[in-house]
Design a protein around this motif. Structure first.
Motif, mmCIF file in Angstrom:
data_model
loop_
_atom_site.group_PDB
_atom_site.id
_atom_site.type_symbol
_atom_site.label_atom_id
_atom_site.label_comp_id
_atom_site.label_asym_id
_atom_site.label_seq_id
_atom_site.Cartn_x
_atom_site.Cartn_y
_atom_site.Cartn_z
ATOM 1 N N VAL A 101 59.675 44.691 47.779
ATOM 2 C CA VAL A 101 59.132 45.109 49.075
ATOM 3 C C VAL A 101 58.400 46.444 48.934
ATOM 4 C CG1 VAL A 101 59.738 45.877 51.409
ATOM 5 C CG2 VAL A 101 60.856 43.864 50.426
ATOM 6 N N GLU A 102 58.968 47.344 48.170
ATOM 7 C CA GLU A 102 58.337 48.649 47.967
ATOM 8 C C GLU A 102 57.045 48.525 47.160
ATOM 9 O OE1 GLU A 102 57.799 52.819 48.156
ATOM 10 O OE2 GLU A 102 58.900 51.336 49.369
ATOM 11 N N VAL A 103 57.032 47.616 46.188
ATOM 12 C CA VAL A 103 55.804 47.379 45.411
ATOM 13 C C VAL A 103 54.686 46.900 46.324
ATOM 14 C CG1 VAL A 103 54.733 45.828 43.723
ATOM 15 C CG2 VAL A 103 56.880 46.957 43.170
ATOM 16 N N LEU A 104 54.993 45.951 47.215
ATOM 17 C CA LEU A 104 53.988 45.442 48.154
ATOM 18 C C LEU A 104 53.492 46.548 49.090
ATOM 19 C CD1 LEU A 104 55.529 41.963 49.081
ATOM 20 C CD2 LEU A 104 53.498 42.412 47.687
ATOM 21 N N PHE A 118 51.216 48.703 47.131
ATOM 22 C CA PHE A 118 49.990 48.022 46.717
ATOM 23 C C PHE A 118 48.961 48.023 47.838
ATOM 24 C CE2 PHE A 118 47.285 44.340 45.973
ATOM 25 C CZ PHE A 118 46.994 44.470 44.618
ATOM 26 N N PHE A 119 49.419 47.809 49.072
ATOM 27 C CA PHE A 119 48.497 47.746 50.198
ATOM 28 C C PHE A 119 48.375 49.086 50.932
ATOM 29 C CE2 PHE A 119 49.916 43.305 49.756
ATOM 30 C CZ PHE A 119 48.672 42.694 49.606
ATOM 31 N N GLY A 120 49.213 50.043 50.557
ATOM 32 C CA GLY A 120 49.164 51.346 51.204
ATOM 33 C C GLY A 120 48.271 52.322 50.452
ATOM 34 N N GLY A 162 52.046 54.060 32.007
ATOM 35 C CA GLY A 162 51.797 55.476 32.289
ATOM 36 C C GLY A 162 50.453 55.924 31.745
ATOM 37 N N ILE A 163 50.151 55.479 30.532
ATOM 38 C CA ILE A 163 48.850 55.821 29.925
ATOM 39 C C ILE A 163 47.711 55.232 30.751
ATOM 40 C CG2 ILE A 163 47.385 55.502 27.885
ATOM 41 C CD1 ILE A 163 49.970 55.498 26.203
ATOM 42 N N MET A 164 47.859 53.974 31.197
ATOM 43 C CA MET A 164 46.812 53.311 31.973
ATOM 44 C C MET A 164 46.641 53.955 33.349
ATOM 45 S SD MET A 164 45.601 51.189 29.887
ATOM 46 C CE MET A 164 44.504 50.321 31.005
ATOM 47 N N VAL A 165 47.738 54.425 33.938
ATOM 48 C CA VAL A 165 47.642 55.132 35.225
ATOM 49 C C VAL A 165 46.738 56.347 35.074
ATOM 50 C CG1 VAL A 165 48.930 56.595 36.842
ATOM 51 C CG2 VAL A 165 49.830 54.352 36.205
ATOM 52 N N ASN A 166 46.896 57.060 33.976
ATOM 53 C CA ASN A 166 46.079 58.249 33.726
ATOM 54 C C ASN A 166 44.620 57.887 33.445
ATOM 55 O OD1 ASN A 166 45.488 61.018 33.167
ATOM 56 N ND2 ASN A 166 45.706 60.608 30.985
ATOM 57 N N LEU A 167 44.401 56.865 32.624
ATOM 58 C CA LEU A 167 43.050 56.495 32.236
ATOM 59 C C LEU A 167 42.263 55.877 33.388
ATOM 60 C CD1 LEU A 167 43.638 54.969 28.657
ATOM 61 C CD2 LEU A 167 42.732 57.238 29.242
ATOM 62 N N LEU A 168 42.920 55.040 34.185
ATOM 63 C CA LEU A 168 42.244 54.324 35.268
ATOM 64 C C LEU A 168 42.316 55.054 36.603
ATOM 65 C CD1 LEU A 168 43.473 50.677 34.497
ATOM 66 C CD2 LEU A 168 41.332 51.764 33.780
ATOM 67 N N ASN A 169 43.143 56.102 36.636
ATOM 68 C CA ASN A 169 43.353 56.846 37.885
ATOM 69 C C ASN A 169 43.767 55.896 39.010
ATOM 70 O OD1 ASN A 169 43.418 59.314 39.304
ATOM 71 N ND2 ASN A 169 41.433 58.866 40.247
ATOM 72 N N SER A 170 44.716 55.009 38.686
ATOM 73 C CA SER A 170 45.161 53.981 39.622
ATOM 74 C C SER A 170 46.660 53.773 39.458
ATOM 75 C CB SER A 170 44.419 52.668 39.354
ATOM 76 O OG SER A 170 45.013 51.591 40.069
ATOM 77 N N ASN A 171 47.308 53.405 40.565
ATOM 78 C CA ASN A 171 48.745 53.133 40.483
ATOM 79 C C ASN A 171 49.049 51.665 40.179
ATOM 80 O OD1 ASN A 171 48.044 51.911 42.890
ATOM 81 N ND2 ASN A 171 49.759 52.749 44.057
ATOM 82 N N LYS A 172 47.984 50.849 40.042
ATOM 83 C CA LYS A 172 48.183 49.421 39.822
ATOM 84 C C LYS A 172 48.946 49.104 38.534
ATOM 85 C CE LYS A 172 46.051 48.209 43.583
ATOM 86 N NZ LYS A 172 45.708 49.566 44.082
#
Length: 264
Positions: free
Chosen positions: A161-164, A167-169, A229-239
């Motif tokens: 539920v928190e992921v959803l 994701f939309f927030g 974690g590395i991808m969050v930094n590179l893409l600047n996204s929480n996805k």
């Protein structure tokens, strides 16, 4: 004393092992059980006939086939004391990192760390059930298995539920540095657990093999959180963080259903 070897075609994880142990619990002519999970073999040391034992195993619908039954002169079996000490050690390590990861995951807003913490908690349940399998009553085992299974499902559902919501927030990015650093330490902790299990003189015993399988999976999950974690930094996204969190939540739920099978 006789030794009978069974092939259990659907025995591929600790849940099936514990399921069989609990099913055979209370059959008085069983002296010892030896599980070979990778090769899906169960060796039963027993006195007298094997019919009741075989029937009990078949009732689990795990693909039971009796391979051989013969006389055995073996009288000494692995001392469970060292196994229990080792399982207590890895249980404490896993539960300790559950507390660390759930805390840092909430602070850093990382679903990957939160999900990994629940996986650590799930492993703690498995180690606990393995310890209980060494002793204790059948009803006690079933009650703890049921509690553990439903608790894991509840936590994983809340996590989804928190992921959803995230994701939309419009949520802030998770702290990728915390994700990576904590996961590296968790990776080291799981590496230590794996080392302790592998160097154990009883590493070929049932619960040791089961524990090694779970710990090896943890190492892969830790690496996944580090990559996220590395991808969050590179893409600047929480996805990436949400994706790895979802994957681990699925694994936690699968483990929970396996544990719930033990309570039936």
């Amino acid at each position: 004393m006789e030794k009978t070897i069974f092939e259990i075609t659907k025995m591929d994880c600790p849940s099936e092992e514990n399921l069989i142990r609990m099913k055979l619990d209370g059959i008085s002519n069983i002296k010892h059980l030896e599980f070979d999970i990778p090769n899906r073999k169960l060796t039963v040391f027993h006195w007298g006939g094997i019919d009741d034992i075989e029937q009990s195993i078949r009732e689990l619908n795990l693909g039971c086939k009796k391979l051989v039954s013969e006389q055995s002169n073996q009288t000494k079996f692995t001392d469970i004391t060292n196994q229990k000490k080792l399982l207590y050690t890895v249980l404490l390590i896993n539960f300790g990192f559950f507390l660390i990861e759930i805390t840092t995951g909430i602070i850093s807003k990382s679903m990957g760390l939160i999900a990994d913490s629940l996986d650590m908690l799930a492993d703690s349940f498995v180690y606990g059930l393995s310890l209980i399998a060494v002793g204790g009553t059948l009803i006690k085992k079933k009650n703890i298995a049921k509690l553990a299974g439903y608790f894991q499902i509840t936590l994983a559902f809340i996590g989804f539920v928190e992921v959803l919501r995230r994701f939309f927030g419009n949520e802030k990015l998770p702290d990728f540095t915390t994700m990576i650093v904590v996961s590296v330490f968790a990776l080291i902790a799981n590496g230590i657990c794996l080392y302790l299990l592998q160097k154990s003189k009883s590493k070929d015993e049932a619960h040791m093999k089961a524990s090694m399988i779970f710990t090896s999976n943890d190492v892969i999950i830790n690496l996944g959180v580090i990559v996220a974690g590395i991808m969050v930094n590179l893409l600047n996204s929480n996805k990436p963080d949400l994706i790895i969190g979802s994957v681990v939540f699925v694994l936690v739920i699968q483990g929970a259903f396996r544990i719930l099978k033990l309570s039936k």
